[in-house]
Scaffold this active site. Sequence first.
Site, short mmCIF file in Angstrom:
data_model
loop_
_atom_site.label_atom_id
_atom_site.label_comp_id
_atom_site.label_asym_id
_atom_site.label_seq_id
_atom_site.Cartn_x
_atom_site.Cartn_y
_atom_site.Cartn_z
N HIS A 258 0.76 -1.23 0.07
CA HIS A 258 -0.01 -0.05 -0.08
C HIS A 258 0.76 1.31 -0.24
O HIS A 258 0.72 2.10 -0.94
CB HIS A 258 -0.98 -0.10 1.38
CG HIS A 258 -1.93 1.15 1.38
ND1 HIS A 258 -3.24 1.13 0.97
CD2 HIS A 258 -1.56 2.37 1.76
CE1 HIS A 258 -3.69 2.33 1.19
NE2 HIS A 258 -2.82 3.15 1.52
N GLU A 259 1.79 1.40 0.78
CA GLU A 259 2.61 2.57 0.93
C GLU A 259 3.61 2.72 0.03
O GLU A 259 3.89 3.70 -0.65
CB GLU A 259 3.58 2.60 2.29
CG GLU A 259 2.56 2.57 3.47
CD GLU A 259 1.69 3.60 3.68
OE1 GLU A 259 1.91 4.58 3.12
OE2 GLU A 259 0.55 3.14 4.08
N HIS A 262 1.82 4.41 -2.73
CA HIS A 262 1.88 6.24 -2.54
C HIS A 262 3.18 6.60 -3.00
O HIS A 262 3.41 7.45 -3.59
CB HIS A 262 1.63 6.40 -0.85
CG HIS A 262 0.17 6.32 -0.65
ND1 HIS A 262 -0.86 6.84 -1.05
CD2 HIS A 262 -0.41 5.62 0.44
CE1 HIS A 262 -1.98 6.72 -0.37
NE2 HIS A 262 -1.69 5.73 0.37
N GLU A 288 -4.64 7.57 -3.06
CA GLU A 288 -5.31 6.45 -2.42
C GLU A 288 -5.52 5.66 -3.77
O GLU A 288 -5.46 4.29 -3.68
CB GLU A 288 -6.38 6.84 -1.60
CG GLU A 288 -6.74 5.43 -0.63
CD GLU A 288 -5.81 5.02 0.34
OE1 GLU A 288 -4.90 5.98 0.58
OE2 GLU A 288 -6.04 4.51 1.08
ZN ZN Z 1 -3.21 5.15 1.96
#
Ligand code: ZN
Length: 493
Positions: A258-259, A262, A288
């Site tokens: 997830h990171e 980003h 996101e």
């Molecule tokens: Zn996030």
Amino acid sequence: MTAYDDLMAFDRETQALAQIAGRLGWDQETVMPRGAVEQRGEEFAALESVLHARRVDPRLGEWLDAIDDTTLDTVGQAQMRHIRRSYARNTKVPARLAAELAKVTSMAQGIWAEARAKGDFAHFAPTFEEVVRLRREEAAALAEGTEMDLWDALHQDYEPGSSGAELDAMFGALRPRLVALRDKILGADQPKGVSGTFDEAKQLALSEEVARTFGYDFSQGRIDKAVHPFSSGSGQDVRITTRTNESDPFNCLYSTIHEVGHACYEQGIDDAYLLTPLGAGVSMGVHESQSRIYENQLGRSRAFTGYLYGRMRDTFGDLGIDSEEAFFAAVNRVTPGYIRTESDEVQYNLHVLLRFDLERDIIAGRLEIADLPEAWDARFEADFGVKVDTIANGCLQDVHWPVGLFGYFPTYSLGNVYAGCLHQAMRGALPDLDADLAKGETGAATGWLRENLQRHGGLRTPRETIEHACGFAPSEVPLLDYLEEKFGAIYGF
Ligand code: ZN
């Protein structure tokens, strides 16, 4: 030097100082000695006051008056759009109100944590009312001279150009199909989860390997441990954090992916935009979309989990799971729960939609803080089919509202909707996607995202950014179709 050049040079220094403030924040959450808290507070405050002074500097107003945007190229016009919006925002809020908000919200965080630990809403209610009162006052200042309502005015800080009415229509279409899907899934047989204990060092090594697989550039980034995973920084220094849980290897792995999503967005932005308003992710929702497409549509896909199953067995030995198919189901298990941050792909958006509706009522003055727990619990039961057991599992679970973040929550679901759109467009463009992912090759997918979305940074508005990448206007339908198909296959309906 023209006024535009002067303005951009001044803004560049502000951008550089803001990056430093962000890195201090990173340091505080990762490696700062515990005894340094007080001094760090003063360092932060000093830097923040320098930043604030620069953001409302009267010279900005003079430069902005002197610049005729129509004489600039597309990039220059986009830079001006960002700078004009920030300046208008920063000069609309009186210094007295900004200071009071900073003071109350930092104090509120401690009181909220106590109330949550004690399960006592009344302990937090008066402070909460104060936070809401100040944010409404700020919203009124921001909305002045515009068509926006109070909630919309706050929402602009996270998703410029988006509105509550637009989101309401999108989320109104999401909710019934998500509730129906959740019902079907929880009525079906549950797949087995993985079992065993998972060595922390091995988890971190595998997460680092997977981060590289997804294209995270360690020459301009690093991974450290922190209580809450986050990514920080733009341009040439984009860092992420992760955490481990010895009984649940997916926590570390998927919060890292997830990171990484980003971080790859920030790392992927065109070098020409470095330290300018275009040189960072354009909105929370678009950000996101990147973290979620890496984590879910790619990372939790049948194809990629097939590859991951092999790497997990190489790393940890027996997982208590005997096939790729069973592993795919284990990674995507949907179980009942109260907590948004622990939720799965199916139920996550229901958590967000609940908050979106309630916070719009709070900011509009339609819902009193005293009535919030009851309103929360009723809505939770309607959408999740379970009664909330404690207030810590109910309306006191997230830190967002206590620190005054209203207008922020829906960007999580908007990001999921955008990820659904991008995934559909990506599949159309990359017919061999599954064959690649099954071999642990993500280059074509991440290359597609970089080329069509990430490199453009803040060049277009958030919505236009998605539309440009996908070739169609964003809608909730691709996400819903994807979820129904994927979970129908896993749960056998
Ligand atoms: Zn996030």
